[in-house]
Design an enzyme around this catalytic site. Structure first.
Site, PDB file in Angstrom:
ATOM      1  N   PHE A  81      28.336 -69.525   6.756  1.00 14.88           N
ATOM      2  CA  PHE A  81      28.078 -70.958   6.593  1.00 14.88           C
ATOM      3  C   PHE A  81      26.619 -71.122   6.217  1.00 14.88           C
ATOM      4  O   PHE A  81      25.731 -70.952   7.052  1.00 14.88           O
ATOM      5  CB  PHE A  81      28.398 -71.654   7.920  1.00 14.88           C
ATOM      6  CG  PHE A  81      28.318 -73.151   7.916  1.00 14.88           C
ATOM      7  CD1 PHE A  81      29.425 -73.919   7.595  1.00 14.88           C
ATOM      8  CD2 PHE A  81      27.151 -73.804   8.304  1.00 14.88           C
ATOM      9  CE1 PHE A  81      29.371 -75.309   7.654  1.00 14.88           C
ATOM     10  CE2 PHE A  81      27.084 -75.191   8.354  1.00 14.88           C
ATOM     11  CZ  PHE A  81      28.210 -75.945   8.022  1.00 14.88           C
ATOM     12  N   CYS A 109      30.727 -79.934  11.197  1.00 16.96           N
ATOM     13  CA  CYS A 109      30.955 -78.519  11.511  1.00 16.96           C
ATOM     14  C   CYS A 109      29.970 -78.044  12.574  1.00 16.96           C
ATOM     15  O   CYS A 109      30.349 -77.294  13.491  1.00 16.96           O
ATOM     16  CB  CYS A 109      30.824 -77.673  10.252  1.00 16.96           C
ATOM     17  SG  CYS A 109      31.964 -78.128   8.922  1.00 16.96           S
ATOM     18  N   GLU A 138      21.820 -74.429  15.816  1.00 11.21           N
ATOM     19  CA  GLU A 138      22.692 -75.607  16.001  1.00 11.21           C
ATOM     20  C   GLU A 138      21.948 -76.752  16.674  1.00 11.21           C
ATOM     21  O   GLU A 138      22.524 -77.543  17.412  1.00 11.21           O
ATOM     22  CB  GLU A 138      23.955 -75.269  16.812  1.00 11.21           C
ATOM     23  CG  GLU A 138      24.588 -73.935  16.558  1.00 11.21           C
ATOM     24  CD  GLU A 138      25.054 -73.709  15.136  1.00 11.21           C
ATOM     25  OE1 GLU A 138      24.874 -74.605  14.294  1.00 11.21           O
ATOM     26  OE2 GLU A 138      25.582 -72.627  14.857  1.00 11.21           O
TER      27      GLU A 138
END
Length: 379
Positions: free
Chosen positions: A124, A233, A358
């Site tokens: 990703f 996501c 994240e």
């Protein structure tokens, strides 16, 4: 806190199967993998057989398990090592979720069954060298050339890129940020592993160079426009971290507890001293609270009511507390705690990365602050 009384029999059974896998296949080997800085690709088929890849997704060969089951699996995996949970997160919560949520039927049918079976690995590509917490300033650009897209740019800290068969790449276009499904054997795509890491050593992080990577028009994810696409996501991955961090904390606590009961300074178990008991109690309190927080968020997610600021509460709190627990556990181990014979310092080092990716503490603090005050303070 008798947390098991809040779980179903299916949830407990799933947890037991993942815990057994970690205990038998991971814990006997993880110190050497960490020392050698390798991720053992041979365990990928086993994780697929356990239904861990894209496990919360439905259809297209995906396991279709609940959010709580996914969370329990993440906790058990990270009790082994953050690199394990990261693999499952990158594969399922990021790459597969992007295709599942935003892809065309053709993209879903081409990639998701293979990825769920462990026959294809995904990555990703969002973060860039100069655009970590601010992906809106990304410089990777996709331009139209006839009916094709041509992408150029650099991505950094991209998990699994050197072993992936497919990459979800986010790039700026004249119409804003869009996502693209990029087979990694496409000319112009180069992934290089980042070495000399002090954290996440049994994991793969990479830099990706995109040099005029030419793709057909149907490579674009049709349902993702703007930053909302990648952020959705990221929230999937952040949710898994909330559980996973408590797994690292639990393993560190149990390691310190066992050591303190066997170590005999001054002819008495280390666990029998007041200062040691205070450390163990503080650790146990935060693990119980953090796991209850994760479970509440999981129930909300399964009910379709989980909100982004609630994910930030879990990620900020549980990462912060887990690092403190792992560091405190190391102090109980004394000098022995700095070796790979024991897990706490390895977990603490890994969690420095988990705490950063994240969304950093600062980013999640501002997300929560924005919710509390109604005033965005990002700029």
């Amino acid at each position: 806190m008798d947390i098991d009384s809040l779980l179903t029999s299916d949830e407990i059974a799933l947890r037991a199967s993942v815990r057994a896998f970690v205990d038998t296949q991971i814990k006997p080997n993880i110190a050497q993998w960490y020392e050698d800085a390798v991720f053992p690709l041979e365990i990928v088929p086993q994780m697929a057989k356990l239904g861990l890849l894209g496990m919360h997704l439905k259809g297209y060969g995906c396991p279709g398990r609940s959010s709580v089951e996914y969370g329990l699996a993440a906790l058990e995996l990270e009790a082994g090592d953050s690199g394990l949970r990261t693999f499952v997160s990158v594969q399922g919560s990021l790459a597969m979720s992007a295709i599942h949520r935003h892809g065309s039927e053709e993209q879903k049918n081409e990639w998701l069954p293979k990825m769920a079976a462990g026959l294809a690995i995904g990555c990703f590509g969002l973060t860039e060298p100069a655009a970590g917490s601010d992906p809106g300033s990304m410089s990777t650009f996709a331009r139209r050339d006839g009916t094709d897209w041509v992408i150029s740019g650099t991505k950094r800290w991209i998990g699994l890129a050197t072993v992936a068969q497919v990459a979800v790449i986010w790039a700026m276009t004249e119409e804003g940020v869009r996502g693209f499904v990029v087979p990694t054997d496409t000319p112009g795509f180069t992934a290089t592993a980042i070495s000399h890491k002090l954290s996440m050593r049994a994991s793969i992080q990479c830099e990706i160079e995109l040099d005029n990577v030419r793709l057909p028009a149907d490579a674009m994810l049709p349902k993702a426009a703007g930053l909302r696409g990648p952020f959705e996501c990221l929230n999937e991955a952040r949710y898994g971290i909330i559980w996973g961090a408590m797994g690292a904390a639990r393993d560190s606590y149990l390691t310190a507890l066992a050591y303190s009961q066997e170590r005999m300074p001054f002819d008495k178990p280390l666990a029998g001293y007041q200062l040691t008991q205070q450390k163990l109690v503080d650790m146990a309190l935060e693990i119980n609270k953090g796991t209850l927080l994760a479970l509440q968020l999981g129930r909300l997610k399964d009910a379709g009511r989980l909100k982004p600021h609630q994910i930030s509460i879990g990620k900020l709190n549980n990462c912060r507390e887990a690092i403190a627990i792992c560091r405190e556990a190391r102090t109980i181990l004394g000098g022995n705690g700095i070796t790979l014979d024991y897990s706490p310092l390895r977990h603490a080092n890994n969690l420095e990365s988990v705490r950063t990716y994240e969304g950093t503490d600062e980013v999640h603090t501002l997300i929560i602050g924005n919710h509390i005050t109604g005033l965005p303070a990002f700029r």
